[in-house]
Design an enzyme around this catalytic site. Structure first.
Site, PDB file in Angstrom:
ATOM      1  N   PHE A 140       0.862  -1.185   0.000  1.00  0.00           N
ATOM      2  CA  PHE A 140       0.000   0.000   0.000  1.00  0.00           C
ATOM      3  C   PHE A 140       0.903   1.241   0.000  1.00  0.00           C
ATOM      4  O   PHE A 140       1.891   1.289   0.731  1.00  0.00           O
ATOM      5  CB  PHE A 140      -0.876  -0.027   1.259  1.00  0.00           C
ATOM      6  CG  PHE A 140      -1.994   0.968   1.251  1.00  0.00           C
ATOM      7  CD1 PHE A 140      -3.190   0.677   0.610  1.00  0.00           C
ATOM      8  CD2 PHE A 140      -1.862   2.189   1.893  1.00  0.00           C
ATOM      9  CE1 PHE A 140      -4.230   1.588   0.618  1.00  0.00           C
ATOM     10  CE2 PHE A 140      -2.889   3.109   1.896  1.00  0.00           C
ATOM     11  CZ  PHE A 140      -4.079   2.810   1.256  1.00  0.00           C
ATOM     12  N   ASP A 225       1.378  -5.012   8.790  1.00  0.00           N
ATOM     13  CA  ASP A 225       0.262  -4.107   8.568  1.00  0.00           C
ATOM     14  C   ASP A 225      -0.972  -4.978   8.339  1.00  0.00           C
ATOM     15  O   ASP A 225      -1.040  -5.708   7.351  1.00  0.00           O
ATOM     16  CB  ASP A 225       0.539  -3.219   7.349  1.00  0.00           C
ATOM     17  CG  ASP A 225      -0.579  -2.208   7.126  1.00  0.00           C
ATOM     18  OD1 ASP A 225      -1.748  -2.541   7.427  1.00  0.00           O
ATOM     19  OD2 ASP A 225      -0.287  -1.108   6.637  1.00  0.00           O
ATOM     20  N   TYR A 250     -11.463   1.288  10.199  1.00  0.00           N
ATOM     21  CA  TYR A 250     -12.576   1.763   9.361  1.00  0.00           C
ATOM     22  C   TYR A 250     -12.887   0.834   8.194  1.00  0.00           C
ATOM     23  O   TYR A 250     -13.863   1.041   7.499  1.00  0.00           O
ATOM     24  CB  TYR A 250     -12.316   3.184   8.847  1.00  0.00           C
ATOM     25  CG  TYR A 250     -10.960   3.405   8.207  1.00  0.00           C
ATOM     26  CD1 TYR A 250     -10.713   3.016   6.901  1.00  0.00           C
ATOM     27  CD2 TYR A 250      -9.929   4.001   8.926  1.00  0.00           C
ATOM     28  CE1 TYR A 250      -9.468   3.208   6.328  1.00  0.00           C
ATOM     29  CE2 TYR A 250      -8.687   4.207   8.360  1.00  0.00           C
ATOM     30  CZ  TYR A 250      -8.456   3.811   7.060  1.00  0.00           C
ATOM     31  OH  TYR A 250      -7.233   3.999   6.506  1.00  0.00           O
ATOM     32  N   LYS A 251     -12.048  -0.197   7.980  1.00  0.00           N
ATOM     33  CA  LYS A 251     -12.313  -1.143   6.882  1.00  0.00           C
ATOM     34  C   LYS A 251     -13.230  -2.241   7.422  1.00  0.00           C
ATOM     35  O   LYS A 251     -14.391  -1.981   7.701  1.00  0.00           O
ATOM     36  CB  LYS A 251     -10.988  -1.642   6.315  1.00  0.00           C
ATOM     37  CG  LYS A 251     -10.227  -0.497   5.636  1.00  0.00           C
ATOM     38  CD  LYS A 251      -8.831  -0.851   5.180  1.00  0.00           C
ATOM     39  CE  LYS A 251      -8.171   0.374   4.535  1.00  0.00           C
ATOM     40  NZ  LYS A 251      -6.725   0.180   4.317  1.00  0.00           N
ATOM     41  N   ARG A 405     -11.857  -4.712  -7.138  1.00  0.00           N
ATOM     42  CA  ARG A 405     -11.864  -5.535  -5.925  1.00  0.00           C
ATOM     43  C   ARG A 405     -13.305  -5.735  -5.433  1.00  0.00           C
ATOM     44  O   ARG A 405     -14.065  -4.780  -5.332  1.00  0.00           O
ATOM     45  CB  ARG A 405     -11.051  -4.855  -4.821  1.00  0.00           C
ATOM     46  CG  ARG A 405      -9.637  -4.461  -5.229  1.00  0.00           C
ATOM     47  CD  ARG A 405      -8.839  -3.883  -4.067  1.00  0.00           C
ATOM     48  NE  ARG A 405      -9.493  -2.741  -3.427  1.00  0.00           N
ATOM     49  CZ  ARG A 405      -9.074  -2.176  -2.312  1.00  0.00           C
ATOM     50  NH1 ARG A 405      -8.011  -2.658  -1.669  1.00  0.00           N
ATOM     51  NH2 ARG A 405      -9.699  -1.132  -1.804  1.00  0.00           N
TER      52      ARG A 405
HETATM   53  C1  LIG Z   1      -5.987   1.365   4.294  1.00  0.00           C
HETATM   54  C2  LIG Z   1      -4.533   1.148   4.477  1.00  0.00           C
HETATM   55  C3  LIG Z   1      -3.735   2.141   5.030  1.00  0.00           C
HETATM   56  C4  LIG Z   1      -4.349   3.492   5.389  1.00  0.00           C
HETATM   57  O1  LIG Z   1      -3.582   4.193   6.262  1.00  0.00           O
HETATM   58  P1  LIG Z   1      -4.209   5.398   7.118  1.00  0.00           P
HETATM   59  O2  LIG Z   1      -3.040   5.875   7.866  1.00  0.00           O
HETATM   60  O3  LIG Z   1      -5.310   4.831   7.949  1.00  0.00           O
HETATM   61  O4  LIG Z   1      -4.746   6.399   6.167  1.00  0.00           O
HETATM   62  C5  LIG Z   1      -2.399   1.874   5.220  1.00  0.00           C
HETATM   63  N1  LIG Z   1      -1.868   0.665   4.877  1.00  0.00           N
HETATM   64  C6  LIG Z   1      -2.617  -0.310   4.330  1.00  0.00           C
HETATM   65  C7  LIG Z   1      -2.012  -1.623   3.958  1.00  0.00           C
HETATM   66  C8  LIG Z   1      -3.972  -0.087   4.097  1.00  0.00           C
HETATM   67  O5  LIG Z   1      -4.718  -1.042   3.536  1.00  0.00           O
END
Ligand SMILES: *Cc1c(COP(=O)(O)O)cnc(C)c1O
Length: 431
Positions: A140, A225, A250-251, A405
């Site tokens: 990501f 992560d 939030y996911k 997705r």
């Molecule tokens: C959604 C996501 C993020 C988002 O990071 P925020 O700091 O919450 O904006 C980071 N890493 C991964 C792998 C994600 O899927």
């Protein structure tokens, strides 16, 4: 129905309804948005891997904290039914159950990338030849930016410090054996391994215990992560000996846009005075926090990583959501998830067979969570998701240039949603 739709797909709608009657999930506990297009009143929601739906109970739990603020003002920190100074403790137990940790190893605070940085302050300690950070090439972007900036923070060249592991030619996902082989061969140059537990793009569930063991055997620190893993797949961070992890809520955890993240620090690192941390008063043990001493007395738990006072109005929806996960339980959710995603995979087989579409997510249950990613061939992914949304009321998401997705979420998605996704895709992409 269009002429390009496989006849056998039309025939399975009744089967989808039958499966839902036998296996209804917990959709009734969520607000499902109305559809803006298509034949159904509600959307078929597949974007819970990006922003989970709102639980119906959230509003009242949030209103309760507003009421405490209204009624008690500053005393809410100490005297309310759920004192705000201890509010995060209400989240530690259920968070720990979700990730397979002890409650003392988990704390909810900040947001994900901020937490990754705070954890890397402690756990990325380049020294001598051991400076590298290993990530996956399709990490990501926020994780990629975070590790590159950490390298720079230590005066290192990010291009030489950050190693991006790629799948073999012609393959979509990284093999665990290739990661462990890299760590066996190059491990004495690796300071930190930081990978996604479920890859956000391909939906692959990575072999967390095998890679953790290989990284630690090589003398590296191993962090995960878990943004796409938490609430999606069973986890056992403590027993897997993971050093640290972080995830957003939030996911799959349905706690609202930008809601606070969770982090895990294995208890073998608790109380270590040799570990640096960026500190603030909230990392001070509660018993002496309000003595306002000039030198901190860090908590003996993961709470030591806290910096600031907690955003209570954002924490309340996390509590609502975690209680819901606690009442259903991850084992039951995973079973339903395998049924739903297995069913979507079967339907997508019918659709992709004669179209320029390919599923990139691994087929084996132990190598995926609920998400299935489809490569769109010559079709633009953004245009495809736009048509799915406005013509069929199917909410998927696109990752440019060519990935769409679909995440059937075991708490609230249905077999009929999966049927809608497959038929909409068939109707949208010409044979
Ligand atoms: C959604 C996501 C993020 C988002 O990071 P925020 O700091 O919450 O904006 C980071 N890493 C991964 C792998 C994600 O899927």
């Amino acid at each position: 129905m269009t002429t390009s739709e496989p006849a056998n797909l039309a025939a399975v709608e009744a089967e989808a309804r039958r499966r839902d009657a036998a296996d209804p999930g917990h959709r009734h506990l969520f607000h499902v948005p109305p559809a803006q297009g298509g034949a159904h009143p509600e959307v078929a929601y597949f974007a819970g891997n990006s922003l989970g739906l709102q639980p119906r109970a959230t509003e009242a739990d949030l209103a309760a904290e507003l009421e405490t603020w209204r009624r008690l003002a500053v005393e809410g920190w100490f005297e309310s039914e759920r004192p705000w100074t201890r509010y995060h403790e209400l989240l530690a137990g259920p968070s720990a159950r979700l990730v397979g940790a002890r409650p003392t190893e988990v704390v909810v605070m900040n947001t994900l990338t901020v937490d990754l940085h705070l954890l890397m302050v402690s756990f990325y300690r380049p020294a001598g030849e051991r400076t590298r950070i290993v990530i996956e090439d399709n990490a990501f972007p926020s994780d990629s930016y975070a590790v590159r900036s950490q390298a720079r923070f230590h005066g290192l060249d990010p291009d030489r410090t950050v190693v991006r592991l790629r799948p073999r030619d012609g393959e979509e996902t990284l093999r665990a054996e290739d990661v462990t082989a890299y760590l066996a061969a190059e491990g004495d140059t690796v300071a930190l391994v930081l990978l996604g537990g479920v890859n956000y793009l391909t939906g692959e569930l990575v072999d967390i215990p095998a890679i953790t063991a290989a990284g630690r055997a090589a003398g590296a620190v191993v962090g995960w992560d878990l943004a796409h893993a938490v609430g999606n797949v069973p986890l056992a961070l403590h027993d897997w000996d993971v050093d640290f992890a972080a995830w957003c809520t939030y996911k799959y955890l349905n706690s609202g846009p930008g809601s606070p993240a969770g982090l895990f620090v294995h208890d073998r690192h608790h109380g270590r005075s040799d570990l640096p941390r960026f500190e603030g008063w909230w990392g001070n043990e509660l018993a002496t926090r309000f003595q306002m001493a000039p030198v901190s007395r860090p908590a003996a738990t993961a709470d030591a990583w806290q910096v600031s006072c907690q955003p209570l109005l954002a924490m309340a929806p996390v509590r609502t959501s975690l209680e819901l996960f606690d009442s259903v339980g991850m084992p039951a959710l995973r079973e339903r998830s395998l049924r739903l995603t297995g069913w979507l995979a079967e339907l997508l087989d019918l659709v992709t067979a004669d179209r320029p579409l390919t599923v990139v997510t691994p087929r084996e249950n132990h190598r995926r969570g609920c998400q299935i990613s489809v490569r769109t061939g010559g079709v633009g992914a953004a245009e495809l998701t736009r048509r799915l949304r406005y013509e069929h009321g199917v909410i998927a998401d696109s990752r440019e240039p060519d990935i769409v997705r679909f995440a059937p979420v075991p708490l609230y998605s249905t077999h009929h949603d999966c049927w809608r996704a497959a038929t909409a895709l068939a109707a949208t992409v010409d044979v």
